[in-house]
Scaffold this active site. Sequence first.
Site, short mmCIF file in Angstrom:
data_model
loop_
_atom_site.label_atom_id
_atom_site.label_comp_id
_atom_site.label_asym_id
_atom_site.label_seq_id
_atom_site.Cartn_x
_atom_site.Cartn_y
_atom_site.Cartn_z
CD GLU A 16 40.51 43.39 32.32
OE1 GLU A 16 40.27 43.45 33.52
OE2 GLU A 16 39.97 44.11 31.47
CG HIS A 69 38.40 47.75 29.39
ND1 HIS A 69 37.18 47.24 29.03
CD2 HIS A 69 38.63 47.34 30.66
CE1 HIS A 69 36.68 46.55 30.05
NE2 HIS A 69 37.55 46.60 31.05
C1 PEP Z 1 37.18 45.31 33.89
O1 PEP Z 1 36.38 46.18 33.64
O2 PEP Z 1 38.33 45.39 33.46
C2 PEP Z 1 36.75 44.17 34.70
C3 PEP Z 1 37.59 43.20 34.93
O3 PEP Z 1 35.45 44.23 35.14
P1 PEP Z 1 34.81 43.22 36.21
O4 PEP Z 1 35.75 43.17 37.39
O5 PEP Z 1 33.50 43.88 36.57
O6 PEP Z 1 34.66 41.92 35.55
#
Ligand code: PEP
Length: 254
Positions: free
Chosen positions: A157, A87
């Site tokens: 992400e 992450h």
């Molecule tokens: C995450 O922590 O992987 C994430 C996508 O957080 P958020 O949905 O709060 O942006």
Amino acid sequence: MDKILVANWKMNPGTLTEAIELARGSDHEGVILCPPFIYLHTLKDEIMNAALGAQDLFWEGETGPFTGEVSARMLKNLGVSHVVIGHSERRKRFHETTEILNHKLKVALAAGLTPIVCIGEELEEKMSGQSEAVWQKQCAEIFKDIQTNSLIYIAYEPVWAISTNKNALPDTPENATHAINFICSIISSHSTTSVIPAEAGIFGVSPSSIKFLYGGSVNSSNAASFLDIPNVTGLLVGGASLKIPEWQKMMALI
Ligand code: PEP
């Protein structure tokens, strides 16, 4: 709809009582709950339909002198089925390198955990036109020498879209589609530098065993637009997974 939702609770909620309440309100087929380590054991008995994931694991050994760490085998023995690897908060705050993530991926697979590997660029990398090079490098290094047909989720992400970042920017399904298609093509193409069985794709990972998730400030208002992306199997969600009414609207979509 047959899609999945991964709830990354991060360092929340503050008490076990709240965690139990949140788990009960999130207990839906296709949901993978990733609470802090200390809640895993109790929550296992609180859910019937959701699966359990860990937010991290240690990259070495089954037991040993690694103060503060948790091994893949410990998670597996506890009934955990999934684990988040790399992450961006861990890469940034705890300086996890792609080499470390490669080790974590290997131990997760060896223990029979399903990895959820996070890939994504920083804002500066995006603004300077380096996104594709970053995705390529992260995939090449994290998947180095991995040979498997086991299911692996890759969560795209973009770091700049994650809600905990100051000035998080909204992503668009168009950008997410481009990124996921690009990462998919990296995985499917052959690399001359990797050790690959002839029938497999790059890194020795069978392309059909990779599924893609999207994450970055997804909530009940925009979830459907990201779930509709053809290559997207589900969402990795932070903030919105902690709000039961919000999360329930999202669970209704899968
Ligand atoms: C995450 O922590 O992987 C994430 C996508 O957080 P958020 O949905 O709060 O942006």
